[in-house]
Design an enzyme around this catalytic site. Structure first.
Site, PDB file in Angstrom:
ATOM      1  CB  SER A 124      -1.006   8.270   4.977  1.00  0.00           C
ATOM      2  OG  SER A 124      -1.892   7.230   4.041  1.00  0.00           O
TER       3      SER A 124
ATOM      4  CG  HIS B 143       2.373   5.649   1.893  1.00  0.00           C
ATOM      5  ND1 HIS B 143       2.957   3.932   2.882  1.00  0.00           N
ATOM      6  CD2 HIS B 143       0.712   6.047   1.656  1.00  0.00           C
ATOM      7  CE1 HIS B 143       1.620   4.778   3.395  1.00  0.00           C
ATOM      8  NE2 HIS B 143       0.282   5.393   2.941  1.00  0.00           N
TER       9      HIS B 143
END
Length: 202
Positions: free
Chosen positions: A124, A175
């Site tokens: 991610s 992220h």
């Protein structure tokens, strides 16, 4: 007329992630945190005190279960296809790997500062790097990048961040780190196509 390119690096990255997941699933349980640490997941004490720095890289190819894998691969496919068409094969690979490592480093520093011993893995951070890359491409191209719109990518980033912050067990720092790294590297590497510059002259 621009010749259509195949997203071979995006396809390669998806295949590698899937193969790694299948191999680990064959020998153990990918939802078991201890098993994942044994096979390269991020874990601060092992990195800081054990000097196992390779985990900063390997962890981005590991996933906690099939749902975790599929979520990341869907986004990787959707974003990677557009970005690779704009940047070329080598640059998207560089952006992806740089974002994944950069996001993991920021996450590591954050957890060291707050004295958190967290086991983490997943693509991610690298995927968020592609979001940052696509946002940078839109800005440089003044809203032009394939069939996507600037509003569309903005909504995608906001929704992805919202889902991350409202979900449990998500490494939001990775992220954010990946997003920043992807945008920064794309800013340095990406050059607007000459065709777009010519279109603006008319």
């Amino acid at each position: 007329m621009k010749k259509e390119q195949k997203a071979i690096c995006t396809e390669f990255l998806i295949i590698v992630n899937i193969l790694v997941f299948l191999c680990l699933t064959f020998i153990g349980n990918t939802e078991d945190a201890v098993f994942m640490v044994e096979h390269g997941a991020m874990y601060e004490p092992y990195i800081v005190y054990g000097k196992e720095y390779y985990r900063i890289f390997t962890s981005q190819f590991l996933h906690f279960g099939i749902e975790h894998l599929l979520n990341n691969m869907v986004l990787l496919g959707a974003l990677g296809w557009h970005i690779e068409e704009e940047t070329g094969h080598f640059k998207i690979l560089l952006i992806y790997l740089f974002s994944g490592v950069g996001g993991n480093i920021l996450s590591l520093l954050w957890n060291i500062y707050w004295n958190n011993n967290v086991i983490s893995a997943g693509a991610s951070g690298a995927v968020f790097g592609l979001m940052g890359a696509l946002a940078c491409i839109f800005i440089k191209n003044k809203g032009k990048a394939g069939q996507l719109t600037g509003r569309g990518i903005t909504i995608l980033i906001i929704l992805s961040l919202y889902v991350g912050f409202t979900s449990s067990g998500v490494d939001n720092i990775a992220h954010i780190g990946g997003l920043i790294c992807g945008a920064f590297l794309t800013f340095l590497l990406y050059r607007r196509p000459k065709s777009l510059k010519k279109d603006e002259d008319f």
